[in-house]
Design a protein around this motif. Structure first.
Motif, PDB file in Angstrom:
ATOM      1  N   GLY A   5     -16.524  -0.287  -7.207  1.00 25.83           N
ATOM      2  CA  GLY A   5     -15.563   0.732  -6.773  1.00 25.83           C
ATOM      3  C   GLY A   5     -15.589   1.981  -7.627  1.00 25.83           C
ATOM      4  O   GLY A   5     -15.504   3.104  -7.108  1.00 25.83           O
ATOM      5  N   GLU A   6     -15.717   1.827  -8.947  1.00 24.32           N
ATOM      6  CA  GLU A   6     -15.713   2.988  -9.841  1.00 24.32           C
ATOM      7  C   GLU A   6     -16.930   3.864  -9.588  1.00 24.32           C
ATOM      8  O   GLU A   6     -16.817   5.096  -9.527  1.00 24.32           O
ATOM      9  CB  GLU A   6     -15.698   2.523 -11.297  1.00 24.32           C
ATOM     10  N   ASN A   7     -18.099   3.243  -9.437  1.00 25.27           N
ATOM     11  CA  ASN A   7     -19.313   4.017  -9.197  1.00 25.27           C
ATOM     12  C   ASN A   7     -19.284   4.698  -7.835  1.00 25.27           C
ATOM     13  O   ASN A   7     -19.766   5.829  -7.695  1.00 25.27           O
ATOM     14  CB  ASN A   7     -20.538   3.109  -9.303  1.00 25.27           C
ATOM     15  N   MET A 278      -3.888  17.396 -25.048  1.00 29.19           N
ATOM     16  CA  MET A 278      -4.097  17.521 -23.612  1.00 29.19           C
ATOM     17  C   MET A 278      -5.278  16.668 -23.147  1.00 29.19           C
ATOM     18  O   MET A 278      -5.238  16.072 -22.062  1.00 29.19           O
ATOM     19  CB  MET A 278      -4.342  18.984 -23.245  1.00 29.19           C
ATOM     20  N   MET A 279      -6.317  16.574 -23.978  1.00 28.07           N
ATOM     21  CA  MET A 279      -7.463  15.731 -23.638  1.00 28.07           C
ATOM     22  C   MET A 279      -7.042  14.274 -23.512  1.00 28.07           C
ATOM     23  O   MET A 279      -7.523  13.546 -22.633  1.00 28.07           O
ATOM     24  CB  MET A 279      -8.547  15.880 -24.703  1.00 28.07           C
ATOM     25  N   VAL A 280      -6.165  13.844 -24.402  1.00 28.10           N
ATOM     26  CA  VAL A 280      -5.655  12.468 -24.354  1.00 28.10           C
ATOM     27  C   VAL A 280      -4.835  12.250 -23.078  1.00 28.10           C
ATOM     28  O   VAL A 280      -4.905  11.185 -22.447  1.00 28.10           O
ATOM     29  CB  VAL A 280      -4.807  12.162 -25.603  1.00 28.10           C
ATOM     30  N   ILE A 281      -4.071  13.261 -22.682  1.00 25.93           N
ATOM     31  CA  ILE A 281      -3.266  13.163 -21.464  1.00 25.93           C
ATOM     32  C   ILE A 281      -4.160  12.962 -20.247  1.00 25.93           C
ATOM     33  O   ILE A 281      -3.828  12.178 -19.343  1.00 25.93           O
ATOM     34  CB  ILE A 281      -2.379  14.415 -21.299  1.00 25.93           C
ATOM     35  N   TRP A 282      -5.291  13.653 -20.196  1.00 24.63           N
ATOM     36  CA  TRP A 282      -6.216  13.477 -19.069  1.00 24.63           C
ATOM     37  C   TRP A 282      -6.617  12.019 -18.920  1.00 24.63           C
ATOM     38  O   TRP A 282      -6.590  11.470 -17.816  1.00 24.63           O
ATOM     39  CB  TRP A 282      -7.485  14.320 -19.272  1.00 24.63           C
ATOM     40  N   VAL A 283      -6.967  11.393 -20.034  1.00 25.96           N
ATOM     41  CA  VAL A 283      -7.421  10.003 -19.996  1.00 25.96           C
ATOM     42  C   VAL A 283      -6.268   9.070 -19.634  1.00 25.96           C
ATOM     43  O   VAL A 283      -6.439   8.139 -18.838  1.00 25.96           O
ATOM     44  CB  VAL A 283      -8.033   9.601 -21.356  1.00 25.96           C
ATOM     45  N   ALA A 284      -5.096   9.312 -20.206  1.00 25.63           N
ATOM     46  CA  ALA A 284      -3.951   8.442 -19.943  1.00 25.63           C
ATOM     47  C   ALA A 284      -3.541   8.491 -18.480  1.00 25.63           C
ATOM     48  O   ALA A 284      -3.260   7.448 -17.869  1.00 25.63           O
ATOM     49  CB  ALA A 284      -2.781   8.848 -20.837  1.00 25.63           C
ATOM     50  N   VAL A 285      -3.483   9.672 -17.912  1.00 31.02           N
ATOM     51  CA  VAL A 285      -3.072   9.814 -16.514  1.00 31.02           C
ATOM     52  C   VAL A 285      -4.121   9.223 -15.577  1.00 31.02           C
ATOM     53  O   VAL A 285      -3.787   8.548 -14.594  1.00 31.02           O
ATOM     54  CB  VAL A 285      -2.804  11.296 -16.180  1.00 31.02           C
ATOM     55  N   GLY A 286      -5.396   9.467 -15.867  1.00 36.26           N
ATOM     56  CA  GLY A 286      -6.445   8.937 -15.012  1.00 36.26           C
ATOM     57  C   GLY A 286      -6.573   7.430 -15.109  1.00 36.26           C
ATOM     58  O   GLY A 286      -6.787   6.756 -14.101  1.00 36.26           O
ATOM     59  N   GLY A 287      -6.460   6.904 -16.320  1.00 36.09           N
ATOM     60  CA  GLY A 287      -6.591   5.464 -16.523  1.00 36.09           C
ATOM     61  C   GLY A 287      -7.561   5.170 -17.644  1.00 36.09           C
ATOM     62  O   GLY A 287      -8.775   5.272 -17.457  1.00 36.09           O
ATOM     63  N   ARG A 288      -7.033   4.818 -18.814  1.00 36.85           N
ATOM     64  CA  ARG A 288      -7.888   4.569 -19.970  1.00 36.85           C
ATOM     65  C   ARG A 288      -8.643   3.259 -19.817  1.00 36.85           C
ATOM     66  O   ARG A 288      -8.170   2.317 -19.181  1.00 36.85           O
ATOM     67  CB  ARG A 288      -7.055   4.543 -21.254  1.00 36.85           C
ATOM     68  N   VAL A 340      -4.063   2.247  -8.225  1.00 37.51           N
ATOM     69  CA  VAL A 340      -4.805   1.931  -6.998  1.00 37.51           C
ATOM     70  C   VAL A 340      -5.436   0.550  -7.075  1.00 37.51           C
ATOM     71  O   VAL A 340      -5.454  -0.201  -6.093  1.00 37.51           O
ATOM     72  CB  VAL A 340      -5.886   3.008  -6.745  1.00 37.51           C
ATOM     73  N   ARG A 341      -5.935   0.188  -8.259  1.00 37.22           N
ATOM     74  CA  ARG A 341      -6.709  -1.039  -8.395  1.00 37.22           C
ATOM     75  C   ARG A 341      -5.851  -2.282  -8.614  1.00 37.22           C
ATOM     76  O   ARG A 341      -6.231  -3.379  -8.189  1.00 37.22           O
ATOM     77  CB  ARG A 341      -7.692  -0.891  -9.556  1.00 37.22           C
ATOM     78  N   GLU A 342      -4.696  -2.128  -9.237  1.00 35.84           N
ATOM     79  CA  GLU A 342      -3.915  -3.306  -9.611  1.00 35.84           C
ATOM     80  C   GLU A 342      -2.502  -3.301  -9.026  1.00 35.84           C
ATOM     81  O   GLU A 342      -2.088  -4.273  -8.375  1.00 35.84           O
ATOM     82  CB  GLU A 342      -3.833  -3.401 -11.136  1.00 35.84           C
ATOM     83  N   GLN A 343      -1.761  -2.220  -9.271  1.00 40.83           N
ATOM     84  CA  GLN A 343      -0.340  -2.250  -8.931  1.00 40.83           C
ATOM     85  C   GLN A 343      -0.077  -2.207  -7.436  1.00 40.83           C
ATOM     86  O   GLN A 343       0.759  -2.963  -6.927  1.00 40.83           O
ATOM     87  CB  GLN A 343       0.373  -1.091  -9.644  1.00 40.83           C
ATOM     88  N   ILE A 344      -0.772  -1.349  -6.704  1.00 46.06           N
ATOM     89  CA  ILE A 344      -0.577  -1.309  -5.248  1.00 46.06           C
ATOM     90  C   ILE A 344      -1.027  -2.618  -4.593  1.00 46.06           C
ATOM     91  O   ILE A 344      -0.290  -3.175  -3.757  1.00 46.06           O
ATOM     92  CB  ILE A 344      -1.299  -0.090  -4.640  1.00 46.06           C
ATOM     93  N   PRO A 345      -2.226  -3.162  -4.918  1.00 48.02           N
ATOM     94  CA  PRO A 345      -2.587  -4.480  -4.354  1.00 48.02           C
ATOM     95  C   PRO A 345      -1.592  -5.578  -4.719  1.00 48.02           C
ATOM     96  O   PRO A 345      -1.331  -6.473  -3.911  1.00 48.02           O
ATOM     97  CB  PRO A 345      -3.961  -4.753  -4.976  1.00 48.02           C
ATOM     98  N   ALA A 346      -1.032  -5.516  -5.945  1.00 45.44           N
ATOM     99  CA  ALA A 346      -0.045  -6.519  -6.348  1.00 45.44           C
ATOM    100  C   ALA A 346       1.222  -6.414  -5.510  1.00 45.44           C
ATOM    101  O   ALA A 346       1.797  -7.435  -5.110  1.00 45.44           O
ATOM    102  CB  ALA A 346       0.292  -6.352  -7.825  1.00 45.44           C
TER     103      ALA A 346
END
Length: 379
Positions: A5-7, A278-288, A340-346
């Motif tokens: 899915g990621e690719n 701000m760079m850290v925020i990008w990763v946190a919001v997207g999904g670390r 998308v990958r975990e919480q919504i399917p749960a």
């Protein structure tokens, strides 16, 4: 989809990005500024991948990666500035009292040397910092504070050395590697730069995915989840952490070099603590810890900023971005990818489970036998 899915998501992003210049060419996008902005977002996505490697996979929260981003950007900017001045000293050097080109600038007077030192200098700085810090097993919030302090120190040095760096103003009025990218007459240069940057983004993503999918990536996760156990298992944790820290610094420097080609200038503001956070925020919001989350977060946050930082929301857009970050940390720890990958399917599975239980526990209509009268009572 679960396995690849990621690719697949990244492939979709690449296809959309590849269409952006074509949309401009056919008039679907008005103005080349949008293409230039998307090009900057690709640079931000690259540095976000580097942040994800050290934070998402290794658990090292660096709040100073703006330093390496700026070092790469300054290295490329120095070369591009020398191209525009034909190797002569610049105006701000004249004003600063310099009579000849400083030695540090001579290292960037041709492209091969520029590419070498643009990577080598951030790598050496990161190695020196990482080696001594990780060898002494400094981690957690202490490392974050140290990375902030070092970034602030370098920022102060760049401001103080104005004859060499032009202080707060920075290096301005430079063209890209392919020439000017502004104006309709220079669309070919802009498109060339855009697609080269897209190729670099793809290469960085592929390298990062390759590393985290191998034993090396599993060791990084082990360090993140249980550093002491990894030590006791016989792995030299400090060397792994130093390596991934240097690698992320190199990735950030490459991103900075791409950024300055699109931006046409570089200032010490890209080296500030705010830029690193701000760079850290990008990763946190997207999904670390997902790589693709870093890419998605960089694009989403910067697109939001691009649209929110004008008009009626110009004074509060930073509060909006900060609120999104806080909500993500509190309620969506996996970011958009985790949602998308975990919480919504749960939630869907829970909803289906509740419906199934309701159907089972619903009281059926039964027929009871009246033994006294020998008849049937329906109940």
């Amino acid at each position: 989809m679960k396995k690849h899915g990621e690719n697949i998501s990244f492939a979709v992003i690449v296809i959309i990005l590849a269409l952006v210049p074509l949309l401009l060419q056919f008039g679907a996008i008005s103005g080349g500024s949008t293409v230039i902005f998307i090009g900057k977002c690709m640079a931000y996505a690259i540095v976000a991948i580097g942040i994800d490697l050290i934070w998402g996979y290794t658990g090292i929260l660096s709040l100073g990666h703006g330093l390496y981003f700026a070092l790469g950007a300054y290295g490329m900017a120095m070369y591009l500035k020398l191209v525009s001045t034909n190797g002569q000293i610049t105006d701000f050097m004249h004003i600063g009292g310099l009579k000849e080109l400083p030695f540090i600038w001579t290292l960037f007077d041709n492209l091969p040397m520029t590419l070498l030192f643009m990577i080598l200098i951030p790598a050496v700085v990161a190695f020196i910092i990482g080696y001594f810090i990780f060898k002494n097993r400094v981690k957690g919030v202490y490392f974050s504070i140290i990375s902030q302090a070092l970034t602030w120190a370098f920022y102060s040095v760049f401001i103080a050395l104005s004859p060499y760096t032009n202080g707060n103003v920075g290096i301005t009025e430079i063209k890209s590697l392919f020439g000017s990218v502004k104006g309709d007459a220079n669309r070919a240069n802009m498109f060339m730069l855009f697609y080269v940057s897209l190729i670099v983004l793809i290469l960085v993503y592929v390298v990062a995915k390759f590393l985290v999918s191998r034993k090396f990536g599993k060791i990084l996760v082990a360090i993140r989840d249980g550093e002491n156990r990894t030590y006791f298992s016989g792995y030299k944790v400090s060397m792994y952490k130093t390596f991934v820290y240097v690698l992320s610094a190199i990735i950030a420097a490459i991103a900075g070099a791409i950024f300055v080609n699109f931006n046409g200038s570089i200032t010490p503001s890209e080296m500030t603590i705010e830029a690193s956070i701000m760079m850290v925020i990008w990763v946190a919001v997207g999904g670390r810890g997902t790589i693709i989350g870093a890419v998605i977060g960089a694009f989403v946050i910067n697109l939001c900023e691009y649209n929110l930082s004008s008009g009626n929301l110009v004074e509060i857009w930073q509060y909006i971005i900060g609120s999104v970050f806080c909500l993500t940390i509190l309620f969506f720890k996996g970011g958009l990818v985790g949602l998308v990958r975990e919480q919504i399917p749960a939630l869907i599975a829970k909803f289906k489970s509740n419906n199934t239980k309701n159907k089972i526990t619903k009281k059926p209509t039964v027929t009871k036998l009246n033994t006294k009268k020998g008849g049937l009572n329906h109940g």
